[in-house]
Design a protein around this motif. Structure first.
Motif, PDB file in Angstrom:
ATOM      1  N   LYS A  21       0.831  -1.212   0.000  1.00 33.01           N
ATOM      2  CA  LYS A  21       0.000   0.000   0.000  1.00 33.01           C
ATOM      3  C   LYS A  21       0.867   1.264   0.000  1.00 33.01           C
ATOM      4  N   THR A  24       2.435   1.701  -3.454  1.00 33.14           N
ATOM      5  CA  THR A  24       1.416   2.150  -4.411  1.00 33.14           C
ATOM      6  C   THR A  24       1.135   3.628  -4.220  1.00 33.14           C
ATOM      7  N   TRP A  25       0.978   4.048  -2.981  1.00 31.94           N
ATOM      8  CA  TRP A  25       0.719   5.470  -2.711  1.00 31.94           C
ATOM      9  C   TRP A  25       1.893   6.331  -3.172  1.00 31.94           C
ATOM     10  N   THR A  27       4.080   5.833  -5.542  1.00 37.31           N
ATOM     11  CA  THR A  27       4.211   5.964  -6.989  1.00 37.31           C
ATOM     12  C   THR A  27       3.021   6.641  -7.648  1.00 37.31           C
ATOM     13  N   ARG A  28       1.863   6.613  -7.011  1.00 39.95           N
ATOM     14  CA  ARG A  28       0.658   7.173  -7.636  1.00 39.95           C
ATOM     15  C   ARG A  28       0.230   8.530  -7.100  1.00 39.95           C
ATOM     16  N   SER A  29       0.792   8.953  -5.992  1.00 38.79           N
ATOM     17  CA  SER A  29       0.391  10.236  -5.408  1.00 38.79           C
ATOM     18  C   SER A  29       1.148  11.386  -6.076  1.00 38.79           C
ATOM     19  N   SER A  30       0.522  12.533  -6.066  1.00 42.36           N
ATOM     20  CA  SER A  30       1.155  13.728  -6.639  1.00 42.36           C
ATOM     21  C   SER A  30       2.057  14.379  -5.598  1.00 42.36           C
ATOM     22  N   ASP A  33      -0.102  15.813  -2.965  1.00 44.95           N
ATOM     23  CA  ASP A  33      -0.549  14.805  -1.996  1.00 44.95           C
ATOM     24  C   ASP A  33       0.533  14.511  -0.966  1.00 44.95           C
ATOM     25  N   GLN A  78       9.011  11.295 -11.101  1.00 41.87           N
ATOM     26  CA  GLN A  78       8.771   9.947 -11.613  1.00 41.87           C
ATOM     27  C   GLN A  78       9.980   9.054 -11.390  1.00 41.87           C
ATOM     28  N   ASN A  81      10.319   8.296  -7.666  1.00 43.34           N
ATOM     29  CA  ASN A  81       9.323   7.313  -7.233  1.00 43.34           C
ATOM     30  C   ASN A  81       9.758   5.899  -7.579  1.00 43.34           C
TER      31      ASN A  81
END
Length: 93
Positions: A21, A24-25, A27-30, A33, A78, A81
């Motif tokens: 989790k 995932t957060w 790599t996917r959060s801005s 965020d 990117q 991350n």
């Protein structure tokens, strides 16, 4: 790693699930965020009843991370991350 500990210790997730989790957060959060998350952690830290030198050190660390995130461009984010997410893995307890 803060996100991992949130999921593991606060939410009671298994370490492997908590790590997945958190990755995932990550790599996917801005950036926004991530900055908001760090601000919330800093505010929670400031509310703790601990010696001032401990509180000040942690707050300075959160502010430093926020500052770095705000100065990063999208491509750097990117790459960071991918590099960061790939370095955290469970080796066993």
């Amino acid at each position: 790693m803060l996100r991992f500990y949130d999921h593991w210790l606060d939410d009671g997730e298994l370490p492997l699930v908590a790590l997945a989790k958190a990755q995932t957060w990550l790599t996917r959060s801005s950036r926004a965020d991530k900055c908001a998350y760090l601000q919330s952690k800093r505010q929670a830290n400031d509310a703790l009843v601990v010696p001032d030198n401990v509180k000040t050190t942690a707050s300075a660390h959160y502010r430093s991370l926020e500052s770095e995130l705000r100065q990063t461009n999208a491509l750097e984010e990117q790459v960071a991350n991918l590099v960061t997410a790939s370095t955290f893995f469970i080796t066993g307890f």
